[in-house]
Design an enzyme around this catalytic site. Structure first.
Site, mmCIF file in Angstrom:
data_model
loop_
_atom_site.group_PDB
_atom_site.id
_atom_site.type_symbol
_atom_site.label_atom_id
_atom_site.label_comp_id
_atom_site.label_asym_id
_atom_site.label_seq_id
_atom_site.Cartn_x
_atom_site.Cartn_y
_atom_site.Cartn_z
ATOM 1 N N ARG A 39 14.494 -45.728 2.233
ATOM 2 C CA ARG A 39 14.126 -44.747 3.269
ATOM 3 C C ARG A 39 15.280 -43.841 3.681
ATOM 4 O O ARG A 39 15.046 -42.727 4.136
ATOM 5 C CB ARG A 39 13.584 -45.472 4.491
ATOM 6 N N ASP A 152 4.721 -43.544 21.137
ATOM 7 C CA ASP A 152 5.423 -44.200 20.025
ATOM 8 C C ASP A 152 6.846 -43.639 19.992
ATOM 9 O O ASP A 152 7.083 -42.494 20.394
ATOM 10 C CB ASP A 152 4.721 -43.907 18.691
HETATM 11 C C1 LIG Z 1 2.903 -51.379 12.753
HETATM 12 S S1 LIG Z 1 2.754 -50.047 13.887
HETATM 13 C C2 LIG Z 1 1.447 -50.636 14.929
HETATM 14 C C3 LIG Z 1 0.432 -49.567 15.243
HETATM 15 C C4 LIG Z 1 -0.749 -50.043 16.108
HETATM 16 N N1 LIG Z 1 -0.310 -50.490 17.397
HETATM 17 C C5 LIG Z 1 -1.534 -51.102 15.400
HETATM 18 O O1 LIG Z 1 -1.453 -52.280 15.732
HETATM 19 O O2 LIG Z 1 -2.251 -50.762 14.438
HETATM 20 C C6 LIG Z 1 4.201 -50.293 14.906
HETATM 21 C C7 LIG Z 1 4.605 -49.056 15.686
HETATM 22 O O3 LIG Z 1 5.589 -49.439 16.671
HETATM 23 C C8 LIG Z 1 6.464 -48.350 16.827
HETATM 24 N N2 LIG Z 1 7.725 -48.788 17.470
HETATM 25 C C9 LIG Z 1 8.716 -49.527 16.946
HETATM 26 N N3 LIG Z 1 9.734 -49.641 17.828
HETATM 27 C C10 LIG Z 1 9.370 -48.981 18.946
HETATM 28 C C11 LIG Z 1 10.000 -48.713 20.202
HETATM 29 N N4 LIG Z 1 11.228 -49.155 20.484
HETATM 30 N N5 LIG Z 1 9.321 -47.972 21.110
HETATM 31 C C12 LIG Z 1 8.089 -47.504 20.837
HETATM 32 N N6 LIG Z 1 7.446 -47.693 19.663
HETATM 33 C C13 LIG Z 1 8.066 -48.425 18.721
HETATM 34 C C14 LIG Z 1 6.643 -47.839 15.409
HETATM 35 O O4 LIG Z 1 7.126 -46.518 15.363
HETATM 36 C C15 LIG Z 1 5.251 -48.004 14.816
HETATM 37 O O5 LIG Z 1 4.515 -46.813 14.832
#
Ligand SMILES: C[S@@+](CC[C@H](N)C(=O)[O-])C[C@H]1O[C@@H](n2cnc3c(N)ncnc32)[C@H](O)[C@@H]1O
Length: 286
Positions: A39, A152
């Site tokens: 990445r 997010d």
């Molecule tokens: C695997 S996705 C989950 C999406 C959705 N909630 C679901 O369960 O389908 C995880 C998300 O968490 C976000 N994320 C990770 N660290 C974060 C942070 N410190 N603050 C806000 N969002 C975060 C990532 O950018 C990503 O889009």
């Protein structure tokens, strides 16, 4: 040279792990080495840097806000889909059914109020599923002050989410009535209809920083997000969620996540479903 990967030493990997942890609370395990190389290589090259060490130095000393955001966006994992872990939406519909019969809050003009937060919403499938499930079951919410906040840390996914346009393949596995809600675009994609998009506020928000909103939220979805955090960080985030939930408000977390419910003032009310309980709160603080 341009297509080749840049080698990543142990020391460089540790520095990158440290920086993403400091910024976004994300703990990258040893197994994420390949992910980091794949990445970040393009980004390092685009900056005309020769090594990951030089890139970390750039991040530390010269990077703009945007450069740091590019770093964060590259290291998040955004996997999601419509109606993921659908038992949560069945539970939510029952819960909101009770609120529709007996609203918890009213605005100053007397409108019943409903607020839901999707924290870590990725490309929007989760908050749109919340909107679809609720509007399909409770058309009367049209006249409510009903809003969904979707946030997010990754600004790229927030921009995609706000568009509300998805490849038609994303409807696979949905029931006929669920799929029927989407509009078709002339180029073969599907779009969330405007009445549902209008319920949404999409905003970039890093859960590690200050949260500008005061709440309270009737329900918070934070699913498959804290899985990337270590235990102390998870606990801190769950504590902060509990402060934004009223008595009997709900927190929904991901299938592989868990928390010490009682210690944080919650009761378990189903698989990965937590109900805020003042009684538990008092017990925990005794
Ligand atoms: C695997 S996705 C989950 C999406 C959705 N909630 C679901 O369960 O389908 C995880 C998300 O968490 C976000 N994320 C990770 N660290 C974060 C942070 N410190 N603050 C806000 N969002 C975060 C990532 O950018 C990503 O889009």
């Amino acid at each position: 040279m341009s297509g080749e990967e840049i080698s990543l030493s142990d020391k460089e990997f540790d520095k990158i792990r440290d920086r993403i942890y400091q910024i976004a609370g994300i703990s990258l395990g040893e197994a994420k080495r390949v992910l980091v190389v794949s990445r970040l290589t393009k980004i390092v090259r685009a900056k005309n840097l020769k090594s990951f060490d030089a890139y970390v130095d750039f991040l530390d000393k010269r990077a703009s806000r945007d450069d740091k955001q590019v770093f964060v966006n590259a290291l998040t994992t955004n996997l999601t889909r419509f109606y993921r872990e659908d038992h949560h939406f069945d539970h939510l519909v029952k819960y909101v059914g009770r609120l529709v019969a007996n609203p918890r809050y009213k605005t100053s003009t007397g409108k019943p109020r409903l607020r839901i937060w999707s924290a870590g919403c990725s490309t929007g499938q989760e908050p749109y599923t919340i909107a679809m499930a609720l509007m399909q079951n409770f058309p009367q919410l049209k006249s409510w002050d009903f809003k969904i906040l979707a946030t997010d840390v990754d600004t790229d996914v927030i921009a995609k989410a706000a568009m509300g346009i998805y490849p038609a393949g994303e409807l696979e596995g949905l029931s006929k009535s669920q799929a029927a809600i989407f509009e078709k675009t002339p180029d073969g994609n599907v779009r969330i209809p405007s009445n549902l998009r209008n319920l949404m506020t999409f905003k970039p928000l890093n859960l590690m920083l200050d949260w500008p909103m005061k709440g309270p939220f009737d329900a918070i979805f934070c699913r498959n997000v804290t899985i990337y955090f270590d235990k102390p960080t998870q606990t801190k985030v769950f504590e902060r969620f509990s402060e934004l939930l009223p008595e009997d408000g709900y927190l929904y977390i991901g299938h592989s996540e868990n928390m010490r419910a009682a210690a944080l003032g919650f009761c378990i009310d189903g698989k990965t479903i937590y109900r805020r309980s003042m009684q538990e709160n008092m017990r925990a603080s005794r």
